[in-house]
Design a protein around this motif. Structure first.
Motif, short mmCIF file in Angstrom:
data_model
loop_
_atom_site.label_atom_id
_atom_site.label_comp_id
_atom_site.label_asym_id
_atom_site.label_seq_id
_atom_site.Cartn_x
_atom_site.Cartn_y
_atom_site.Cartn_z
N ASN A 232 -132.12 22.39 -31.70
CA ASN A 232 -132.09 23.66 -30.96
C ASN A 232 -132.54 24.85 -31.80
OD1 ASN A 232 -131.01 22.27 -28.75
ND2 ASN A 232 -128.91 22.58 -29.45
N SER A 233 -132.99 24.60 -33.03
CA SER A 233 -133.30 25.71 -33.92
C SER A 233 -134.74 26.19 -33.82
CB SER A 233 -133.02 25.30 -35.38
OG SER A 233 -133.93 24.28 -35.79
N LEU A 234 -135.62 25.43 -33.19
CA LEU A 234 -137.03 25.83 -33.11
C LEU A 234 -137.17 27.16 -32.39
CD1 LEU A 234 -139.90 24.92 -33.78
CD2 LEU A 234 -140.05 23.94 -31.49
N GLY A 235 -137.81 28.10 -33.05
CA GLY A 235 -138.00 29.42 -32.47
C GLY A 235 -136.89 30.39 -32.76
N GLN A 236 -135.79 29.92 -33.36
CA GLN A 236 -134.68 30.80 -33.70
C GLN A 236 -135.02 31.63 -34.93
OE1 GLN A 236 -131.83 31.09 -31.78
NE2 GLN A 236 -132.97 29.74 -30.40
N ARG A 237 -134.50 32.83 -34.98
CA ARG A 237 -134.75 33.71 -36.12
C ARG A 237 -133.43 34.10 -36.76
NH1 ARG A 237 -139.92 35.65 -36.35
NH2 ARG A 237 -141.22 35.23 -34.54
N GLY A 238 -133.49 34.35 -38.07
CA GLY A 238 -132.29 34.75 -38.78
C GLY A 238 -132.58 34.94 -40.25
N THR A 239 -131.54 35.21 -41.00
CA THR A 239 -131.67 35.40 -42.44
C THR A 239 -131.11 34.19 -43.15
OG1 THR A 239 -131.42 37.80 -42.19
CG2 THR A 239 -131.05 36.87 -44.39
N PHE A 240 -131.87 33.67 -44.11
CA PHE A 240 -131.48 32.46 -44.83
C PHE A 240 -131.53 32.73 -46.33
CE2 PHE A 240 -133.34 31.26 -40.82
CZ PHE A 240 -132.48 30.30 -40.32
#
Length: 245
Positions: A232-240
């Motif tokens: 479910n992470s494809l296309g998700q954005r965030g800080t890593f």
């Protein structure tokens, strides 16, 4: 001497007798030099510039992601211990989620194959190393770079000086470092910044060993959740934050 002066002198003498004589301290002040020069033995980078990525990019993949570019698992193999329900559940879930070809699935199903976290050297050779090498020879392993183990596949190989991580020994099988399996010494390789080389995509045909990772958790559901969250992470954005050291 007056009575008052005598009283003051007596108190001063009493206090002096209660204070121990100071002696010079023999303890050396702490210094990094006291730790010796072998703290980082084996962790030598001959070319420090390989870590310098300035100017730092703000986008990891400037050309962007596509579904095909992030779902190509053609160079990934999965190890399943068929005598472990945990390994079967996690392994086949991963195979289905990543559409991994069946010729990249390595099943260990001999009677007596151990399912515990710790095995001895003879068990490693008999139930895992020998069958894996045989499967590699009977299949086209060209382009296979990565191996995935699961909960239910042993974690460690016990012993004296030749005890080791299971995944570590697995990574060396069938390649340039096959003769070092079971050895009681450190081997060296030439991949990546710690070997003084540039960062680049990994290739087993070039470097002679597999990169091995493990799908596991305290429970089977935890491991399955890792697969689902990645789905479910494809296309998700965030800080890593990635620790590359």
């Amino acid at each position: 001497m007056s009575t008052k002066a005598c009283s003051v002198a007596f108190v001063a003498l009493l206090l002096t007798s209660l204070v121990p004589l100071a002696t010079p301290s023999t303890e050396q002040p702490f210094s990094d030099d006291r730790l010796g020069d072998d703290r980082f033995a084996g962790f030598v980078v001959s070319n420090q510039d390989v870590w310098n990525q300035t100017p730092w990019p703000i986008t990891a993949v400037p050309e962007g992601f596509t579904y095909d570019s992030v779902t190509d698992y053609s160079d990934v193999g999965v190890l399943i211990n068929n005598l472990s329900e945990e390994s079967r559940t996690i392994g086949w879930a991963y195979v289905a989620a990543r559409n991994i070809s069946l010729d990249r699935v390595f099943i260990f199903d001999a009677s007596g194959t151990p399912t515990g976290e710790t095995i001895n050297r003879n068990q490693f050779d008999t139930y895992f190393a020998s069958p894996f090498l045989e499967m590699l020879q009977n299949r086209s392993s060209n382009g296979l770079n990565y191996l995935v183990t699961t909960k239910g596949v042993p974690l460690r190989v016990s012993g004296g000086n030749n005890k080791a991580s299971f995944d570590q020994e697995l990574s060396l099988l069938g390649g340039a470092y096959n003769s070092t399996v079971g050895g009681d010494y450190w081997g060296t390789h030439t991949y990546g910044p710690l070997a003084g080389k540039a960062m680049e995509p990994f290739s087993r045909s070039k470097y002679g060993f597999f990169l091995v990772t493990r799908l596991t958790g305290y429970t089977v559901d935890t491991a399955l959740d890792l697969i689902e969250r990645a789905n479910n992470s494809l296309g998700q954005r965030g800080t890593f934050v990635l620790d590359v050291a």
